[in-house]
Design an enzyme around this catalytic site. Structure first.
Site, PDB file in Angstrom:
ATOM      1  N   GLU A 259       0.871  -1.207  -0.077  1.00 54.78           N
ATOM      2  CA  GLU A 259       0.032   0.020   0.190  1.00 54.78           C
ATOM      3  C   GLU A 259       0.850   1.137   0.053  1.00 54.78           C
ATOM      4  OE1 GLU A 259      -3.597   2.099   2.875  1.00 54.78           O
ATOM      5  OE2 GLU A 259      -2.082   0.382   3.487  1.00 54.78           O
ATOM      6  N   LYS A 320      -9.655   1.146  -3.061  1.00 49.40           N
ATOM      7  CA  LYS A 320     -10.103   1.070  -2.043  1.00 49.40           C
ATOM      8  C   LYS A 320     -11.678   1.161  -1.852  1.00 49.40           C
ATOM      9  CE  LYS A 320      -8.899   0.587   2.940  1.00 49.40           C
ATOM     10  NZ  LYS A 320      -7.741   1.001   3.825  1.00 49.40           N
ATOM     11  N   CYS A 370      -4.846  -2.874   3.067  1.00 49.19           N
ATOM     12  CA  CYS A 370      -5.071  -2.849   4.543  1.00 49.19           C
ATOM     13  C   CYS A 370      -6.084  -3.678   5.385  1.00 49.19           C
ATOM     14  CB  CYS A 370      -5.190  -1.338   4.619  1.00 49.19           C
ATOM     15  SG  CYS A 370      -4.557  -0.993   6.583  1.00 49.19           S
TER      16      CYS A 370
END
Length: 500
Positions: A259, A320, A370
């Site tokens: 990320e 995301k 994440c």
């Protein structure tokens, strides 16, 4: 027991439970603590039971997520007392669900161990679902994660992590509520039924709901960039140089960088870099999946992963979907709090729920970023169309915000549970760890040591086919569990009010 000792004991049990999220061989520990909590609540008034649930839940969440203190104090600059208070306040708020559940248990229990254990499990399930769904959800250290190496893990591809937690709560509560066991009739449900729930699925084995689809050779990068340096201009050149060198030198089918491995928007990158990356991977035989922010002020910004594939012009994009409160968006009425922290907080746009996969060499790699891998029901939404379902999952993370803490093994445990639910392998390319390859049976087949800079070369076998959990959760989300638990609680309440 004196009244004030009961909440203290409940708090100690809640804190003790969190050991199982780091030491996976301690899967039995939450069953013990949950059983003792059920026993305490069974002898309490609704008000006292709520206090027990609040104490247990606050200690459970605070002991399991104390590393939030590191991000707020060390990296955010909040005074230590304020950061500690914020962690405690979050834990206390999230414990309200369990407090309400235990109050309802104390009010509606019948005194019959089997029925009461069912009521306790249904209420436990509703409390965990509320914590995982409401206000964007924060299901970290949900009780089912403690079972990833225990016998209950055999239930995962059928009922998922929340179902695991409910089965565990039932198996823990029944013997605790039936004790002392007087005669064979009491012993049968109090001992045999929990033992069957624990042992029979594991002894029978877990069916192979999925089958091999192909193999990819991998390179996973772990930059180990200190968080205080990641967004500091004077340190970014060295970090960028390392990631670029390893990306361009990678061999095999796929290289994955964490990320925000490149912490610049494409238009902010050194001149020609974005084009150089695209040209390199389009002309070679290795594909790349790289964490990078995208967007602009007009369209909004996204926390994204981009994919470059051999022979394919342009790039694949994953944005995301499940954003982190305070980290990637600021909840209503909390701007005063975020202004106090010296953290580069974002206000990102969300991507689609059922995003397409990154396709290469006949495999479909589905990124998540994440803590998105905490939400198995959201990952399952990508499995509705079997022809487009992922064959490999890939988690790109940076939890360097939390230092050298238990957050890393906890996150690994979460990813391992996802592989059991969906019977898909998971690649994890992270900044500080855990950078690993996990097979579809939750086994870690290759790993780098956390908090080191390194390159992990490995391979992964993709899988096709759906588990029962992927089939129902992908279409219906968690609503079947919500409705089943609510129906069980409503039936128990009706019977209690109707009398014998």
């Amino acid at each position: 027991m004196r009244a004030w000792l009961r909440p203290a004991l409940a708090g100690a049990l809640g804190a003790l439970q969190t050991l199982a999220y780091v030491h996976t061989g301690a899967w039995w520990l939450p069953l013990l603590t949950i059983g003792l909590l059920a026993r305490l609540a069974a002898g309490a008034t609704p008000r006292a039971a709520a206090l027990l649930g609040g104490a247990y839940g606050t200690a459970w969440v605070a002991a399991g997520t104390w590393w939030l203190f590191v991000s707020m104090h060390r990296y955010g600059g909040l005074p230590a007392w304020m950061a500690a208070l914020a962690v405690l306040a979050l834990a206390a708020f999230l414990s309200l669900y369990l407090a309400a559940a235990l109050a309802a248990f104390a009010r509606w229990r019948s005194g019959r161990p089997l029925a009461d254990a069912g009521l306790f499990a249904a209420l436990w399930l509703l409390a965990e679902l509320a914590r995982g769904l409401l206000f964007t959800g924060f299901p970290w250290v949900a009780s089912g994660y403690a079972q990833v190496d225990g016998p209950l893990a055999a239930w995962a591809p059928w009922i998922g992590v929340y179902g695991l937690g409910a089965v565990g709560a039932f198996a823990a509560a029944l013997p605790a509520l039936a004790w002392p066991l007087r005669g064979l009739r009491a012993a049968l449900p109090g001992v045999v039924l929990p033992a069957a729930l624990l042992l029979l699925p594991a002894l029978a084995g877990v069916p192979e709901f999925t089958r091999p689809s192909g193999t990819l050779s991998l390179t996973l990068l772990q930059g180990n960039i200190p968080q205080e340096e990641k967004f500091a201009a004077e340190h970014q050149a060295e970090a960028l140089e390392w990631h670029l060198r390893e990306l361009l030198a990678a061999e095999g089918d796929l290289v994955v960088a964490p990320e925000t491995a490149i912490p610049f928007l494409p238009q902010q990158m050194p001149e020609g870099l974005w084009e150089r990356l695209q040209d390199h991977f389009r002309a070679g035989r290795t594909a790349a999946l790289i964490g990078v922010p995208l967007g602009d002020m007009a369209a909004g910004y996204t926390n994204s992963a981009v994919g470059f594939a051999p022979g394919v012009p342009g790039f694949y994009r994953y944005d995301k979907f499940h954003l982190v409160p305070f980290g990637e968006f600021i909840p209503f009425a909390f701007k005063w709090f975020t202004r106090m922290m010296n953290i580069p907080l974002g206000d990102f746009e969300r991507g689609p729920l059922a995003a397409p996969s990154f396709e290469l060499r006949g495999e479909r790699v589905a990124p998540n970023i994440c803590y998105e891998d905490l939400f198995g029901e959201e990952l399952a939404a990508r499995f509705v169309d079997p022809a487009q379902a992922p064959t490999v999952l890939a988690n790109l993370s940076n939890i360097g915000w939390f230092g050298e803490t238990i957050a890393i093994p906890q996150h690994l445990q979460i990813s391992r549970l996802r592989t059991l639910e969906l019977q898909r392998p998971m690649l994890r390319a992270t900044n500080t760890g855990a950078t690993v390859v996990i097979d579809h049976r939750s086994r870690v087949t290759a790993a780098l040591a956390p908090h080191t800079r390194g390159v992990l070369k490995a391979s992964v076998q993709g899988r096709t086919g759906n588990t029962p959990y992927a089939a129902w959760a992908g279409r219906l989300g968690l609503w079947p569990l919500v409705l089943l638990a609510a129906l069980a609680v409503a039936l128990a309440a009706w019977r209690r009010r109707a009398g014998p």
